[in-house]
Design a protein around this motif. Structure first.
Motif, PDB file in Angstrom:
ATOM      1  N   THR A   1       7.390   0.994   4.147  1.00 46.81           N
ATOM      2  CA  THR A   1       6.362   0.091   3.419  1.00 46.81           C
ATOM      3  C   THR A   1       5.054  -0.118   4.532  1.00 46.81           C
ATOM      4  O   THR A   1       5.467  -0.084   5.669  1.00 46.81           O
ATOM      5  N   ILE A   2       3.896   0.060   3.674  1.00 48.14           N
ATOM      6  CA  ILE A   2       2.717  -0.864   4.518  1.00 48.14           C
ATOM      7  C   ILE A   2       2.213  -1.748   3.437  1.00 48.14           C
ATOM      8  O   ILE A   2       2.191  -1.326   2.189  1.00 48.14           O
ATOM      9  N   ARG A   3       1.897  -2.936   4.127  1.00 50.71           N
ATOM     10  CA  ARG A   3       1.377  -4.086   3.505  1.00 50.71           C
ATOM     11  C   ARG A   3       0.159  -4.548   4.024  1.00 50.71           C
ATOM     12  O   ARG A   3       0.140  -4.651   5.212  1.00 50.71           O
ATOM     13  N   MET A   4      -0.833  -4.843   3.277  1.00 51.32           N
ATOM     14  CA  MET A   4      -1.946  -5.472   3.641  1.00 51.32           C
ATOM     15  C   MET A   4      -1.783  -6.960   3.218  1.00 51.32           C
ATOM     16  O   MET A   4      -1.494  -7.316   2.229  1.00 51.32           O
ATOM     17  N   TYR A   5      -2.434  -7.751   4.198  1.00 45.93           N
ATOM     18  CA  TYR A   5      -2.096  -9.077   4.013  1.00 45.93           C
ATOM     19  C   TYR A   5      -3.571  -9.896   4.199  1.00 45.93           C
ATOM     20  O   TYR A   5      -4.433  -9.415   5.199  1.00 45.93           O
ATOM     21  N   LYS A   6      -3.778 -10.801   3.262  1.00 50.41           N
ATOM     22  CA  LYS A   6      -4.936 -11.569   3.220  1.00 50.41           C
ATOM     23  C   LYS A   6      -4.528 -12.900   3.717  1.00 50.41           C
ATOM     24  O   LYS A   6      -3.618 -13.580   3.097  1.00 50.41           O
ATOM     25  N   ILE A   7      -5.074 -13.420   4.834  1.00 46.19           N
ATOM     26  CA  ILE A   7      -4.500 -14.801   5.589  1.00 46.19           C
ATOM     27  C   ILE A   7      -5.439 -15.609   5.714  1.00 46.19           C
ATOM     28  O   ILE A   7      -6.681 -15.430   6.026  1.00 46.19           O
TER      29      ILE A   7
ATOM     30  N   LEU B   1       0.545  -1.219  -0.005  1.00 46.27           N
ATOM     31  CA  LEU B   1      -0.277  -0.233   0.018  1.00 46.27           C
ATOM     32  C   LEU B   1       0.846   1.498   0.006  1.00 46.27           C
ATOM     33  O   LEU B   1       0.279   2.402  -0.313  1.00 46.27           O
ATOM     34  N   ASN B   2       1.987   1.343   0.327  1.00 43.18           N
ATOM     35  CA  ASN B   2       3.027   2.169   0.413  1.00 43.18           C
ATOM     36  C   ASN B   2       4.455   1.774   0.240  1.00 43.18           C
ATOM     37  O   ASN B   2       4.633   0.723   0.838  1.00 43.18           O
ATOM     38  N   PRO B   3       5.234   2.489  -0.751  1.00 43.67           N
ATOM     39  CA  PRO B   3       6.500   1.726  -1.132  1.00 43.67           C
ATOM     40  C   PRO B   3       7.479   2.237  -0.043  1.00 43.67           C
ATOM     41  O   PRO B   3       7.395   3.158   0.817  1.00 43.67           O
ATOM     42  N   PRO B   4       8.599   1.418   0.100  1.00 40.08           N
ATOM     43  CA  PRO B   4       9.830   1.770   0.811  1.00 40.08           C
ATOM     44  C   PRO B   4      10.109   3.263   0.452  1.00 40.08           C
ATOM     45  O   PRO B   4      10.202   3.704  -0.699  1.00 40.08           O
ATOM     46  N   GLY B   5      10.773   3.677   1.669  1.00 34.67           N
ATOM     47  CA  GLY B   5      11.375   5.105   1.290  1.00 34.67           C
ATOM     48  C   GLY B   5      10.396   6.419   1.385  1.00 34.67           C
ATOM     49  O   GLY B   5      10.908   7.510   1.352  1.00 34.67           O
ATOM     50  N   SER B   6       9.056   5.983   1.653  1.00 32.91           N
ATOM     51  CA  SER B   6       7.992   7.050   1.687  1.00 32.91           C
ATOM     52  C   SER B   6       7.031   6.925   2.820  1.00 32.91           C
ATOM     53  O   SER B   6       6.848   5.524   3.198  1.00 32.91           O
ATOM     54  N   PHE B   7       6.558   7.994   3.562  1.00 26.55           N
ATOM     55  CA  PHE B   7       5.884   7.784   4.413  1.00 26.55           C
ATOM     56  C   PHE B   7       4.785   8.449   4.349  1.00 26.55           C
ATOM     57  O   PHE B   7       3.812   8.904   5.108  1.00 26.55           O
TER      58      PHE B   7
ATOM     59  N   LEU C   1      -5.184 -19.041  13.111  1.00 24.74           N
ATOM     60  CA  LEU C   1      -6.161 -20.083  13.683  1.00 24.74           C
ATOM     61  C   LEU C   1      -7.657 -19.472  12.902  1.00 24.74           C
ATOM     62  O   LEU C   1      -8.610 -20.173  13.068  1.00 24.74           O
ATOM     63  N   SER C   2      -7.573 -18.248  12.357  1.00 22.12           N
ATOM     64  CA  SER C   2      -9.350 -17.605  11.913  1.00 22.12           C
ATOM     65  C   SER C   2      -9.264 -17.211  10.729  1.00 22.12           C
ATOM     66  O   SER C   2     -10.197 -17.171  10.175  1.00 22.12           O
ATOM     67  N   GLY C   3      -8.049 -16.762  10.031  1.00 25.43           N
ATOM     68  CA  GLY C   3      -8.135 -16.212   8.676  1.00 25.43           C
ATOM     69  C   GLY C   3      -8.278 -14.841   9.004  1.00 25.43           C
ATOM     70  O   GLY C   3      -8.806 -14.419  10.280  1.00 25.43           O
ATOM     71  N   GLY C   4      -8.047 -13.923   8.065  1.00 26.96           N
ATOM     72  CA  GLY C   4      -8.469 -12.540   8.244  1.00 26.96           C
ATOM     73  C   GLY C   4      -7.706 -11.442   7.388  1.00 26.96           C
ATOM     74  O   GLY C   4      -6.778 -11.972   6.412  1.00 26.96           O
ATOM     75  N   GLN C   5      -7.773 -10.312   7.750  1.00 24.56           N
ATOM     76  CA  GLN C   5      -7.090  -9.238   6.693  1.00 24.56           C
ATOM     77  C   GLN C   5      -6.329  -8.359   7.639  1.00 24.56           C
ATOM     78  O   GLN C   5      -6.754  -7.683   8.674  1.00 24.56           O
ATOM     79  N   THR C   6      -5.037  -8.174   7.560  1.00 23.39           N
ATOM     80  CA  THR C   6      -4.323  -7.351   8.433  1.00 23.39           C
ATOM     81  C   THR C   6      -3.474  -6.279   7.867  1.00 23.39           C
ATOM     82  O   THR C   6      -3.214  -6.199   6.406  1.00 23.39           O
ATOM     83  N   ILE C   7      -3.018  -5.229   8.279  1.00 24.57           N
ATOM     84  CA  ILE C   7      -2.192  -4.313   7.721  1.00 24.57           C
ATOM     85  C   ILE C   7      -0.946  -4.164   8.906  1.00 24.57           C
ATOM     86  O   ILE C   7      -0.954  -4.312   9.800  1.00 24.57           O
ATOM     87  N   SER C   8       0.286  -4.027   8.195  1.00 22.83           N
ATOM     88  CA  SER C   8       1.687  -3.912   8.983  1.00 22.83           C
ATOM     89  C   SER C   8       2.280  -2.647   8.248  1.00 22.83           C
ATOM     90  O   SER C   8       2.386  -2.581   7.011  1.00 22.83           O
ATOM     91  N   HIS C   9       3.031  -1.956   9.070  1.00 20.88           N
ATOM     92  CA  HIS C   9       3.985  -0.623   8.733  1.00 20.88           C
ATOM     93  C   HIS C   9       5.352  -1.359   9.135  1.00 20.88           C
ATOM     94  O   HIS C   9       5.390  -1.867  10.354  1.00 20.88           O
ATOM     95  N   TYR C  10       6.328  -1.090   8.222  1.00 21.34           N
ATOM     96  CA  TYR C  10       7.647  -1.385   8.619  1.00 21.34           C
ATOM     97  C   TYR C  10       8.373   0.148   8.729  1.00 21.34           C
ATOM     98  O   TYR C  10       8.036   1.147   7.850  1.00 21.34           O
TER      99      TYR C  10
END
Length: 129
Positions: free
Chosen positions: A84-90, A6-12, A71-80
């Protein structure tokens, strides 16, 4: 696990001001800050992360190898820390292994889905993989 950047490295530019402020000004805890420690011995720690929709774990630093199972499945977002911001479908039952031994990997975790997300993490304290 499917990931979308959702957001590239080097940019906030797409960060919420409060999240960026937390990263810049708060001390960053080791391991899985905000998670529940279920078990620990000399070799491993077993963590439980249970997040309701909209709940978020703060930034924490990972210095060990670990694996997790959703254990559940779901959708998360992580900031690094590189921006970088990534959205995950688990998917339910999905398991992944991460090699972060001595790498000081910093990230947060937010449930952006409509259901509770439950993840169990097995953190390896001393093993070299």
């Amino acid at each position: 696990m499917k990931a979308v950047e959702l957001n590239p490295p080097g940019s906030f530019c797409n960060w919420k001001p409060s999240t960026l402020e937390e990263l810049k000004n708060n001390s960053i805890a080791d391991s899985f800050a905000g998670a529940n420690l279920l078990f620990e011995n000399e070799y491993v720690k077993l963590w439980d992360i249970t997040l309701a929709p909209g709940e978020r774990l703060p930034f924490s630093k990972k210095n060990t190898n670990y694996s997790w199972t959703c254990l559940s499945g779901g959708q998360t977002i992580s900031h690094y820390t590189d921006g970088t911001i990534r959205m995950y479908k688990i998917e339910k039952g999905e398991t992944t292994f991460f090699q972060f031994k001595n790498k000081h990997h910093v990230s947060d975790l937010e449930n952006v889905g409509k259901n509770i997300v439950v993840i169990h993490i097995l953190e390896y304290k001393h093993e070299d993989f």
